[in-house]
Structure formats: C-alpha cells, structure tokens
Design a protein around this motif. Sequence first.
Motif, mmCIF file in Angstrom:
data_model
loop_
_atom_site.group_PDB
_atom_site.id
_atom_site.type_symbol
_atom_site.label_atom_id
_atom_site.label_comp_id
_atom_site.label_asym_id
_atom_site.label_seq_id
_atom_site.Cartn_x
_atom_site.Cartn_y
_atom_site.Cartn_z
ATOM 1 N N VAL A 21 0.940 -1.222 0.056
ATOM 2 C CA VAL A 21 0.058 -0.012 -0.155
ATOM 3 C C VAL A 21 0.851 1.134 -0.051
ATOM 4 C CG1 VAL A 21 -1.736 1.298 1.314
ATOM 5 C CG2 VAL A 21 -2.136 -1.096 0.961
ATOM 6 N N GLN A 25 0.756 3.943 -2.622
ATOM 7 C CA GLN A 25 0.470 5.397 -2.361
ATOM 8 C C GLN A 25 1.690 6.379 -2.904
ATOM 9 O OE1 GLN A 25 -2.135 6.972 -1.125
ATOM 10 N NE2 GLN A 25 -3.287 5.376 0.027
ATOM 11 N N MET A 29 -0.717 5.636 -6.872
ATOM 12 C CA MET A 29 -2.304 5.992 -6.433
ATOM 13 C C MET A 29 -3.130 7.176 -7.049
ATOM 14 S SD MET A 29 -4.619 4.303 -4.776
ATOM 15 C CE MET A 29 -3.709 3.326 -3.906
ATOM 16 N N TRP A 180 -10.152 -0.185 -2.213
ATOM 17 C CA TRP A 180 -10.611 0.599 -1.073
ATOM 18 C C TRP A 180 -9.816 1.902 -0.876
ATOM 19 C CZ3 TRP A 180 -15.221 1.246 0.634
ATOM 20 C CH2 TRP A 180 -16.032 0.229 0.707
ATOM 21 N N GLN A 181 -8.482 1.848 -1.355
ATOM 22 C CA GLN A 181 -7.296 2.724 -1.113
ATOM 23 C C GLN A 181 -7.968 3.668 -2.471
ATOM 24 O OE1 GLN A 181 -4.700 3.625 1.170
ATOM 25 N NE2 GLN A 181 -6.220 2.384 2.429
ATOM 26 N N TRP A 184 -10.913 5.632 -1.349
ATOM 27 C CA TRP A 184 -10.787 6.623 -0.326
ATOM 28 C C TRP A 184 -10.208 7.801 -1.163
ATOM 29 C CZ3 TRP A 184 -6.830 5.736 4.224
ATOM 30 C CH2 TRP A 184 -6.834 6.813 4.747
ATOM 31 N N TYR A 228 -8.956 1.656 6.281
ATOM 32 C CA TYR A 228 -7.822 0.897 6.204
ATOM 33 C C TYR A 228 -7.780 -0.325 7.124
ATOM 34 C CZ TYR A 228 -3.077 -0.305 5.611
ATOM 35 O OH TYR A 228 -1.630 -0.712 5.096
ATOM 36 N N ASN A 253 0.233 4.870 5.390
ATOM 37 C CA ASN A 253 -0.465 5.982 5.012
ATOM 38 C C ASN A 253 0.274 7.343 5.115
ATOM 39 O OD1 ASN A 253 -3.657 5.002 5.186
ATOM 40 N ND2 ASN A 253 -2.476 3.724 6.438
ATOM 41 N N VAL A 256 -0.463 9.943 2.503
ATOM 42 C CA VAL A 256 -2.046 10.565 2.787
ATOM 43 C C VAL A 256 -1.772 11.680 3.478
ATOM 44 C CG1 VAL A 256 -4.085 10.437 3.301
ATOM 45 C CG2 VAL A 256 -3.139 8.508 2.297
#
Length: 265
Positions: A21, A25, A29, A180-181, A184, A228, A253, A256
């Motif tokens: 992830v 990201q 992402m 889901w990421q 989001w 998450y 994360n 983000v």
Amino acid sequence: MLDVRKIIAQQNRGILLDVVVFLFQLALMRVLVGALADLIREAQEDATAKAEVALFCLGLCFLQPVGAMLKRRRLSQRRADEENAYAQVVKNFGCYYLVAQLILMGAGISFIMGVFGKPHLLDSVWLGQLLVALPLAFLNLGIMSLSLTPPRRKPLSKFFASPQSEMLGDLCLFLNMILWQMFWGFLMSFRASSITDELIWVSLFIPQKGYTILAQLGWFILAFFIFYIPPRFIYLVEDKHRKVAWLTMWLANTPVVLRILLGRS
C-alpha cells in the motif's frame, strides 16, 4: 542480503500488505484515482464503463470475505492453539467491524447510486441505502467470524486446504485493500459542491476546504479506522500484538498525511 522467503512468509503477509500500500500510495495511487475518476465520467453514458464500475463495487464488497474464506483452513491449522483468542477478538471487535462495514457499504452504495442514478427505494434515499447496506454489513461480519472459526467438516475440495488456496485468498485481500485505497483517494478529491442526496454517505469522508490542518488530521484518523483497519482485519487478528505491524500500518498511510499537510488532498 534480504531473505525474500522471510519477507513473503505467511506470518508477515499483513506487514507485506502495508508495504505494498505504501508503494502504491507513493508511485501509483494518484494515477489509479485519476483512472477511476475518468471511468466514472465515462459511465454516465457508456454501458461498458457502467459494467466496469459495477465490477469495481462488487470487488469492494466481496473480495474480503472471499479471501478470508479461502484462508480459513490454513489459518486454522496454523493457529489451532489460539482458537479461543480468535473468538475473543471477534467478540470484542465485532461491533466496531460491523459499524465500519455499515459505513463502507453505505458509502459504496452511495457511490454506485451516484453513477447509475437514483432508485426510488421507499421514496427515501437514506432509508433505501440503509436497507441495502445493513444486510451487506451483517453478511461480511458473519463471513469474517466464520473464517476465524475452525472448520468442523472436511473441505469440499482438497484445494481449500492447500497453500494455493491461502495464496489466492491473500491476493483477494490485497486487491480489496488497493480498491478501497483507490475509492478513499477518489473521495478525498471529490468536490463538496457535487454532493447530492444519493451521495449522502460519501459526504462523511470529504474534507472541507475550510478545515484547518489539525481538523484534516483528525478527519484522516477517523477515515483510517474506517478505510484501512477493516480491510486489513484478517491480518490484524494474527499480528495485533506485533508493534512493527502497527508501525507499518501508519507508514503505509504517511503519503496521505503528507498530502494533507502539503494541502494537496
């Protein structure tokens, strides 16, 4: 040298998910979110794009329970001595998981209603969404609880007791988390002025322009526990006592958080 076999070992799959992830990201992402936004725009008129959006939403709803069930027998064999501990986890965190799933399913239904148009469910958008989201949330909770319960019967196929079944389950869980990421990230870029009655659940996860940095970080923490933790739940059950796992979850994360601090959310 790094031991690749140790990195991808089953007991480290949750940490591996966090690393994946984090890399997504950092590198992909924004591209994936842009592709999702383009797909949604095309879906307003194109039937093929509508089908792709529907497939995306099905992945959001069902990849996690499918993945959990594919992992069930191998997980049970590996952790047979922790059966009571698993039951206690479900008992303690079942309500949290149910509420999180209800919000996630509601947001997903809001999203698909915004793409496909407003169905007249009991002439109430909110009630109609709730009537769909609530059964889905209970279904996912039931399947996740079942996946943590040792099976009492022989599998219908030897495949379900094989390492290949668990590997396929891991792939489902990894893909579910990435989807889901993406969702989001799409919500973070959504314009509050675009909110309609159909998107009422989605509005819970759209940071307003007037938010201070502290308010945006507070919003992020809330969203973190919704977007998450629940998709990672099956791995968290295994490594909940590992400090490094909680560290990698926050690490995953940090891009983000940086976008929030830099005002790019």
